[in-house]
Enzyme design. Structure first.
Site, short mmCIF file in Angstrom:
data_model
loop_
_atom_site.label_atom_id
_atom_site.label_comp_id
_atom_site.label_asym_id
_atom_site.label_seq_id
_atom_site.Cartn_x
_atom_site.Cartn_y
_atom_site.Cartn_z
N GLY A 148 38.19 32.05 -0.37
CA GLY A 148 39.38 31.84 -1.18
C GLY A 148 39.07 31.82 -2.66
O GLY A 148 38.93 32.86 -3.31
N CYS A 149 38.94 30.62 -3.20
CA CYS A 149 38.83 30.48 -4.65
C CYS A 149 37.51 30.97 -5.21
O CYS A 149 37.45 31.44 -6.35
CB CYS A 149 39.09 29.03 -5.04
SG CYS A 149 40.77 28.49 -4.61
N VAL A 150 36.43 30.87 -4.44
CA VAL A 150 35.15 31.41 -4.91
C VAL A 150 35.23 32.93 -5.01
O VAL A 150 34.84 33.53 -6.03
CB VAL A 150 34.00 30.98 -3.98
CG1 VAL A 150 32.72 31.76 -4.29
CG2 VAL A 150 33.75 29.48 -4.12
#
Length: 206
Positions: A148-150
């Site tokens: 996701g955010c990585v």
């Protein structure tokens, strides 16, 4: 996996150089992923330990450390479709203890914290401008979650001109399959996926 690696190598075999002005970017390493009762719990205690070591090293070497977190207005009016798509993001409503950094991974008073509402640490924030003004050319990226955010942050780092180095042991996800698949694809197309030992050597050599 060997067949996939051979297949990908015919098209995706480039590499990025580690620059002279790195920063450590810790993406959303907060209690929501560490508290077993949380809907986002991911069992990432080993990744937490890796982040603790990397933060200590960066501070020793005076490499900038930047943290991100996710914070929403109660009810998610500033979360748009992302908040609608993932009901578990309510864990990050302002004031929720699940949005707090763990006791062992706290920003220092002089370290930047970027609060965001979407997956990428760059989207809707001033991170790119801040890094440019600091003269940063490389981001050592850790945190949660890998898929996701990585991933979103690493992709945007590349697009903004900061070489992304994603540290395998310092990232985590709720299941090994998306973790490994996304690391594989990041290495192929958008980033350098490196071990903690190798990035430690790179940081010390700057």
């Amino acid at each position: 996996m060997d067949d996939v690696a051979i297949n990908y190598a015919t098209a995706f075999d480039g590499h990025l150089a580690f620059g002279k002005r790195p920063a450590l970017l810790i993406v959303d390493f907060v209690m929501a992923y560490l508290e077993p009762s949380s809907p986002l719990y991911a069992g990432v205690e080993n990744a937490l330990a890796s982040n603790e070591r990397l933060v200590a090293l960066a501070r020793e070497l005076r490499i900038p450390v930047i943290f991100t977190n996710v914070v929403y207005m109660p009810g998610g009016a500033d979360g748009g479709l992302f908040y609608q798509k993932i009901p578990a993001l309510r864990a990050f409503d302002a004031g929720s203890p699940l949005g707090a950094f763990p006791p062992s991974l706290q920003p220092a008073d002089n370290e930047l914290v970027i609060s965001k509402q979407y997956a990428s640490a760059f989207f809707g924030t001033g991170l790119a401008v801040t890094l440019q003004r600091m003269g940063i050319d490389t981001l050592v990226i850790t945190g949660l979650s890998t898929s996701g955010c990585v991933r979103a942050t690493a992709l945007d780092a590349l697009q903004y001109g900061f070489a992304p180095f994603v540290v395998r042991e310092a990232c985590g996800d709720r299941h090994p399959a998306p973790h490994e698949a996304n690391l594989f694809d990041l290495q192929a197309k958008y980033a350098e996926v490196v071990s903690e030992d190798s990035v430690t050597a790179l940081m010390r050599a700057v």
